[in-house]
Design a protein around this motif. Structure first.
Motif, short mmCIF file in Angstrom:
data_model
loop_
_atom_site.label_atom_id
_atom_site.label_comp_id
_atom_site.label_asym_id
_atom_site.label_seq_id
_atom_site.Cartn_x
_atom_site.Cartn_y
_atom_site.Cartn_z
N PRO A 278 -4.02 4.70 7.84
CA PRO A 278 -4.67 3.82 6.85
C PRO A 278 -3.51 2.98 6.45
O PRO A 278 -2.02 3.18 6.60
N GLU A 282 -3.32 2.40 0.83
CA GLU A 282 -4.15 3.55 0.72
C GLU A 282 -3.59 4.60 0.45
O GLU A 282 -4.08 5.69 -0.37
N ARG B 289 -12.98 9.11 0.79
CA ARG B 289 -11.82 8.24 1.05
C ARG B 289 -10.64 9.22 2.05
O ARG B 289 -9.65 8.73 2.54
#
Lengths: 363, 363
Positions: A278, A282, B289
């Motif tokens: 990512p 993030e 996430r």
């Protein structure tokens, strides 16, 4: 496991047959960071040379072909590990000689020397210890959420992936802090770190329920004796295989500050190339938000490993770019120095967005 | 561990001395969900009664005082665990009698019956097996990131905390799916689930490096044989002690759908009351996430445990409120039914925000 060996001062021989220095991470780490005196490296392929001849950042330690040719020592340390962590039978004569010469033997293999019948009997006969650092302490238990109670500030290195240099960053930060007169302690979590420190719990080998507890146990053990603790992180929070270890360390450490470690140019998970990494922001958000319900910790700085970049000015540009992504100072602690990171940790405050600083000292 | 015992059909006696049914989670789970035939419960304090007399959702199985009084059986299953997972010596005569009568003995204790000298010798003599389900498979390894390759859709129950009912929700969803003619498989991850399913890896007991790998191994084993797999989750991603297990299961399962399990009114971590639970939407965001870099998985529904709410209409209101927080349908699968959750899973799409549905079938 008590921090007794941390005091250093032992005379140590490091076994690294056929792999020194490129494929001997433990041996190199011990040579660079141990408080003990390394008196020889065993590598039959490089006998007659010196460690500093292979890497300029290593001391001038002689390399010899076998334990029989090594100078007087207190300990033989197995400084390499084949894939799978097995014991290479070609090492047997060296281990045997070491025991017969009265040396303790320290190893971080999956194969436990203390459970090898010949070595166990011989060690018993000669009154020496066989220390398998990957063998977890049987007295470990679940975390109680108490790591934040210690006097020391706790700093944890976290990563975007495995093998980006979290252990090295932690150890360099310990050294840099000590150079400033700060009483810094090191919390090792993997076998190399444990062999360098001389104590510790191998977090990747404890049973999963005790992952956080094994970190907490170490922090409670030495956390009141230091001003700052640097905890060696492992893996990454989004690693397909190792995220459990990372998450347990994150919550077990209850760190006040996080240092995000990354390798310049790394775009996918090492060894799991179909999994992309990512974006850096993030990671920052995930680590901070995942930590917060247990203990608020902020990514205060980043450590970029620029070993893949030839040119120093390109490396500085990569660090600058990483710092921008982080919104915090960044540095390469090996190529340059740890000042920017240490300032951020000791300042205790994140730099404003855009005011990021790169490693500015060395080069 | 092969899924052999999943076929069921064995005659089983469940030991639950002094704790049936309130403090006998495993015994109750086996009575409710096992594919085997439970022929008796051992509880010397309740001998002469029947299981259904204590809880209306349990079958009419006789409770007797000792193994000597139990009907013919193939297996004795230890359905309770003292704090610490020790073996209560008052159970020894029952285990001895079971072995002498030719029964296998299954236990999920930290104390391994197979390493008890008396039981091991007796089992050998009578040709029966002692199965300690908390003893991890020695052949486990690291995850390879392959769980998403199986034919089945993978559904994982995740939680806001421990002890909110993730196993029960998983098992109720398996049953509800099967009632609709869907070939549903169950992936157990804890000792109770393993004892109900008759196979599985105790994820909390594997070494931390293998946490995700131990889940992947089970999914690869049966994932091509079912349309949907329901994976039993553990702990919570922000638990001070157990988050490592949760995180390893999340990444090892590579689930397509997540079902967030919560207990109505729970505000702090069970047993760690100084740690508050984050808001529900924070859990949704964190789980999604954190999962995404390994495999995109969405929280498609929520399961609310309303056991602490007396009134059904209050329970429905709590479910409605939980669904609003989630932005997805929710239900209490024990009090009402699993339809809303199953619809969300099979529909494969999250309901639009605000269009949440509560459990509407039973009650």
């Amino acid at each position: 496991m008590a921090e007794t060996a941390d005091a250093g001062g032992e005379r140590v021989v490091v076994l690294a047959h056929g792999k020194f220095p490129e494929r001997a991470k433990t041996a190199v780490g011990v040579l660079k960071y141990s408080n003990d005196e390394i008196v020889a490296v065993l590598d039959r392929d490089r006998a007659g040379t010196v460690a500093s001849g292979h890497r300029s950042d290593l001391p001038e330690v002689p390399i010899v072909a076998s334990m029989a040719e090594a100078p007087e020592a207190d300990t033989l340390l197995v400084g390499i590990a084949p894939i799978g962590g097995g014991f290479d039978e070609s090492w047997r004569p060296d281990v045997r000689t070491a025991i017969e010469r009265g040396c303790d033997v320290v190893a971080g293999l999956h194969y436990f020397l203390s459970e090898d019948d010949e070595f166990a009997a011989l060690a018993d006969e000669h009154g020496v210890a066989l220390r398998d650092v990957r063998k977890p302490d049987p007295d470990l238990g679940v975390a109680e959420g108490r790591s934040a109670d210690v006097d020391a500030d706790v700093v944890l290195t976290v990563g975007t992936d495995c093998s980006v240099g979290k252990m090295t960053v932690s150890l360099e930060l310990v050294e840099a802090a000590r150079e400033r007169g700060i009483d810094a302690g090191f919390i090792p979590t993997g076998q190399t770190g444990i062999m360098i420190a001389g104590w510790g719990n191998p977090i990747d080998r404890v049973i999963s329920d005790f992952t956080a507890g094994a970190v907490e146990e170490m922090i409670l053990e030495i956390g009141d004796d230091h001003d700052v603790l640097f905890v060696e992180g492992q893996g990454s929070i989004v690693h397909p295989a190792y995220s459990a270890v990372t998450c347990g360390i994150l919550h077990g450490a209850m760190a006040d500050s996080l240092v995000l470690c990354h390798e310049a140019g790394r775009e996918s998970v090492h060894g799991y190339e179909s999994f992309g990494l990512p974006p850096v922001p993030e990671y920052v958000d995930l680590y901070e938000r995942l930590a917060a319900p247990v203990h608020e910790g902020e990514v205060v700085a980043g450590a970029l490993n620029t070993r893949g970049i030839d040119d120093d000015s390109d490396a500085r540009a990569a660090i600058e770019s990483f710092a921008d992504d982080l919104g915090a100072p960044a540095a390469d602690v090996v190529r340059f120095d740890a000042d920017a990171i240490l300032d951020a940790i000791l300042g205790g405050e994140k730099q404003p967005e855009g005011r990021s600083a790169s490693g500015s000292g060395g080069g």
